[in-house]
Each structure stands twice: as structure tokens, then as C-alpha cells.
Design an enzyme around this catalytic site. Sequence first.
Site, PDB file in Angstrom:
ATOM      1  N   GLU A 241       0.674  -1.013   0.153  1.00 49.68           N
ATOM      2  CA  GLU A 241       0.052  -0.070  -0.152  1.00 49.68           C
ATOM      3  C   GLU A 241       1.014   1.501  -0.493  1.00 49.68           C
ATOM      4  OE1 GLU A 241      -3.257  -0.103  -0.404  1.00 49.68           O
ATOM      5  OE2 GLU A 241      -4.437  -1.939   0.418  1.00 49.68           O
TER       6      GLU A 241
ATOM      7  N   GLU B 289       7.264 -22.012   6.066  1.00 58.45           N
ATOM      8  CA  GLU B 289       8.352 -21.806   7.597  1.00 58.45           C
ATOM      9  C   GLU B 289       9.169 -22.766   8.101  1.00 58.45           C
ATOM     10  OE1 GLU B 289       5.098 -23.057  11.352  1.00 58.45           O
ATOM     11  OE2 GLU B 289       4.744 -21.276   9.759  1.00 58.45           O
TER      12      GLU B 289
END
Length: 272
Positions: free
Chosen positions: A79, A110
Site C-alpha cells: 500500500e 516456514e
Amino acid sequence: MIPITEQPSLYDQLENKSVEELTRYINQEDAKVAKTIEGVLPSVNNLITAIVDKLNAGGRLFYLGAGSGGRLSVLDVIELPTTYGLPKGIFNVVLAGGIDRLADALEEKEDDRSEGWNALMDAGITPADIVVGISASGTTPFVLEGLKKCKSLNITTGCIVSNPSTPIAAQSDYPVEVVTGPEFITGSTRMKCGTAQKMLFDMISTTVMIRIGRVEGNNMVNVKLINVKILDRGVRMLMKKAEIESYDEAKTILLTHGSVKAAMENMMKKHN
């Protein structure tokens, strides 16, 4: 000892609860998040200050994450170029499995102990930068090993974790430990932990943008004019700041310079 994020929910027999009961209980748990963050604001402030110092000196921020927290950091960072006109490459994310696989939720990645550090090296990481690990458990190998490598090379580190006294926090110069308690669904850290992470990403990026001069007053003066709504907002912002009465005149000036900040700077130069 079972980590707090894995401890049993305070609620049980959920399948027997009504919709009204379930939403009330979830809301009760969510209400705890902001209060928990309030208690760790000094740690958050220290991390933000370190990020601002690095960026002002020409460095970069890297979020290093996996799972829900890592994906939330991506959503925050993408953003910033539009909202604040921030050049790409200043705020970055290294995500387990890769940002290009964001929607695939590659949770198994992960556990990869080398991918995070390799990605940081590919990005040319240096001691001028800061790396912030994101891990609800505080033990995620992808994040932990990356931070260990950073520490060994005097690269500043921070973290956002949801358990106390974790290995990841131990590898962080600026740890933020937001312990929100057992999840409503046992172990589902996309819930309160994710809410806390989202709130912290908002807090960090917004405060950093203000401190490095991407905001004036309370306005996004560097916002990119990418659609009709934002263009209209920019025009009205410029009309107010420059005391221009004509909407069309302000729009022409704004489109000529590309942002409210650039338009104001140009007008001030002409005035002087």
C-alpha cells in the site's frame, strides 16, 4: 511448557454454541488485543525509532515472515508506494514461499532454515538496513535462522512475536512481544495474533511515514493520483492548502506536478 499461542482456548464445545454466542465470544477476545498492544507501546516506539533512523540514513526495512503474519506484512507494504508515494524498495518483505505465491499459503516453507537469509542476500542486505522478523510462535525456523545470520553480521534486527521469551526475540535488538493469550480456536494464530500484527503494521508504517516526511498536517500529500477518488481528494487538498478557489485550476496544477507536495513546492518557488 506449551507456548501460550498453542494453549487451549478459554471456550469449548463451540459446535454447540449459537451464532450470537460465537460472535460475542470472538469479539470479547478481539477486545483484548488493543489493550495488550497498549502495554508494549514502549517497545513498539523503540522499534519505530530504529526504523526511522535507518531510513533517514539511506537504509531499508525488511519484514522477514511466514504464515499469516508474513502475508499481512505484504498487504501493508504494497500500500505504501500509492498511499505515501514511497519509492519501491524502501519497505520490503521476504516471505516464506515467496511473495509471488502469496495466495498459496505454503505453510511448510516456514521450516526452511536457509531461504530467508538467501533472499536477504539476494536483496543485497547490509548493516545499513534493518530486518524485522514476524512470527506468532517466536520459533519459526525461516525467521529465526535469518535473524541469527543478521545478528552475526551486525545487521540491526527487530521482531513481532506473540509469546514471551522466545528464541526470535533473543535474536532481536528491538523485540516487540504482544502476548494476546490463547486463541479462540486453539492454535489458530490468524485470529488474535493476526489482529495484533495488522494493528502493529498499521502503527509502524503510518508512524514511520509521518516521521520521514511523507505526511503534512494530516494529509497524504504524496499520494499517487491513480483513480478518480484519489484525484478528487488531491484537488480538494491542494485547493485548501494553496487557497485556490477554482477546482479546475487546482486540478490542472495537480496533474501537471503529480502530487500535492510537488505542486505546493513549485508554487512556493514561483512565489519566492
